[in-house]
Design an enzyme around this catalytic site. Structure first.
Site, PDB file in Angstrom:
ATOM      1  NE  ARG A  97      -3.609  -0.432   2.749  1.00 52.30           N
ATOM      2  CZ  ARG A  97      -4.841  -0.044   2.385  1.00 52.30           C
ATOM      3  NH1 ARG A  97      -5.457  -0.706   1.410  1.00 52.30           N
ATOM      4  NH2 ARG A  97      -5.464   0.955   2.992  1.00 52.30           N
ATOM      5  CG  ASP A 152      -6.523  10.346   8.901  1.00 53.51           C
ATOM      6  OD1 ASP A 152      -7.295  11.179   8.381  1.00 53.51           O
ATOM      7  OD2 ASP A 152      -6.699   9.116   8.821  1.00 53.51           O
ATOM      8  CE1 TYR A 199      -5.602   5.863  12.010  1.00 55.65           C
ATOM      9  CE2 TYR A 199      -7.345   7.496  11.650  1.00 55.65           C
ATOM     10  CZ  TYR A 199      -6.160   6.882  11.253  1.00 55.65           C
ATOM     11  OH  TYR A 199      -5.543   7.298  10.095  1.00 55.65           O
ATOM     12  CB  ALA A 212      -3.493   7.150  18.144  1.00 58.07           C
ATOM     13  CE  LYS A 213      -2.584   7.715  11.504  1.00 61.10           C
ATOM     14  NZ  LYS A 213      -1.236   7.247  11.143  1.00 61.10           N
TER      15      LYS A 213
END
Ligand SMILES: NC(=O)c1ccc[n+]([C@@H]2O[C@H](COP(=O)([O-])OP(=O)(O)OC[C@H]3O[C@@H](n4cnc5c(N)ncnc54)[C@H](OP(=O)(O)O)[C@@H]3O)[C@@H](O)[C@H]2O)c1
Length: 250
Positions: A17, A143, A156, A159-160
């Site tokens: 990816r 992100d 998530y 954390a980002k």
């Protein structure tokens, strides 16, 4: 120790990816690359073989679970040992899945925080001496949703968000020898889990540029950041304008 020359990059989660696209891009620009993987051993070895057949002894791979502190320590030591230097660290590996409130578990915390921010922090710390020596840089994969929360992804995204904050803190703490930047992808590749078409269409309609990005859009931004010698502490959103989308129509 292997032979060859050229700067060395460690890219985490690079067996496939976006990570594989970034490794391939840096390799095409003359880097020797260390492909870190967690479980995708055969993909990692296939990529290494492909890169080495283009340029002998220019790629290798190392395995580690980034949620495990001992494995992170071993990864950093082994990475520096491969070619005796490190110029670029790309913290790309990430686990990503929904955590609806009411069902969030300690395991979710360990997996999402471990891979997305704890692993990058301790890897950066352990590799800072080598990066300092080479006047190298760190690029963290964040992100665009840190500014526009994706429903049901609180763990998530915390954390980002932590990784985005870490990017700025390390840019200060590791200056002037090491530059630290981030990339905030929008929708580039669909996650490997199943997604309903309706979910995909809703997402596509929120991208001003009208389509998914490509892994090479991210690799191109990485290529800019590793050579942008006066840029540090920045996070570039590569999201087709999605972070600007309000949902309102004229
Ligand atoms: N895809 C997108 O559209 C998108 C959107 C926004 C942000 N991003 C960010 O961009 C980066 C690349 O995206 P992607 O979709 O290519 O990533 P991905 O496929 O979801 O994950 C990359 C790799 O991370 C590794 N990984 C996960 N947990 C790990 C752990 N505990 N220890 C070691 N490795 C672990 C896995 O390696 P193994 O397979 O070897 O286990 C996985 O292949 C990620 O940081 C992601 O959050 C992507």
């Amino acid at each position: 120790m292997m032979t060859d020359s050229g700067p060395v990059a460690l890219i985490t989660g690079a067996a496939k990816r976006i990570g594989a696209a970034m490794a391939t891009r840096l390799h095409s620009e003359g880097y020797r690359v260390i492909i870190h993987y967690g479980q995708s051993e055969s993909d990692a070895y296939a990529l290494v073989e492909r890169l080495n057949s283009a340029r002998p002894d220019s790629a290798t791979c190392l395995q580690a679970n980034l949620c495990n502190s001992e494995e992170v320590k071993a990864l950093s030591a082994n990475a520096v040992n491969v070619w005796g230097q490190l110029n670029v660290l790309v913290n790309n590996a990430s686990s990503f899945y929904p955590t609806p409130v009411g069902n969030i578990s300690e395991d979710d915390w360990q997996s999402l925080v471990g891979s997305n921010v704890k692993g990058p922090l301790f890897l950066s710390q352990a590799l800072a001496p080598a990066l300092k020596q080479s006047k190298g840089c760190i690029v963290n994969m964040v992100d665009m949703h840190i500014e526009r929360p994706l429903p049901k992804h609180s763990v998530y995204l915390l954390a980002k968000s932590g990784l985005a904050s870490l990017t700025q803190s390390l840019a200060i703490d590791l200056a002037p020898d090491i530059r630290v930047n981030g990339i905030g992808p929008g929708a580039i590749l669909w996650p490997e889990r199943e997604m309903e078409n309706e979910e995909k269409n809703t997402l596509l309609s929120s991208i001003p540029l009208g389509e998914l990005g490509k892994p090479d859009d991210i690799a191109q931004t990485l290529s800019f950041l590793v050579s942008a010698s006066y840029v540090t502490g920045q996070i570039i959103f590569v999201d087709g304008g999605r972070s600007l989308y309000t949902g309102a129509s004229a």
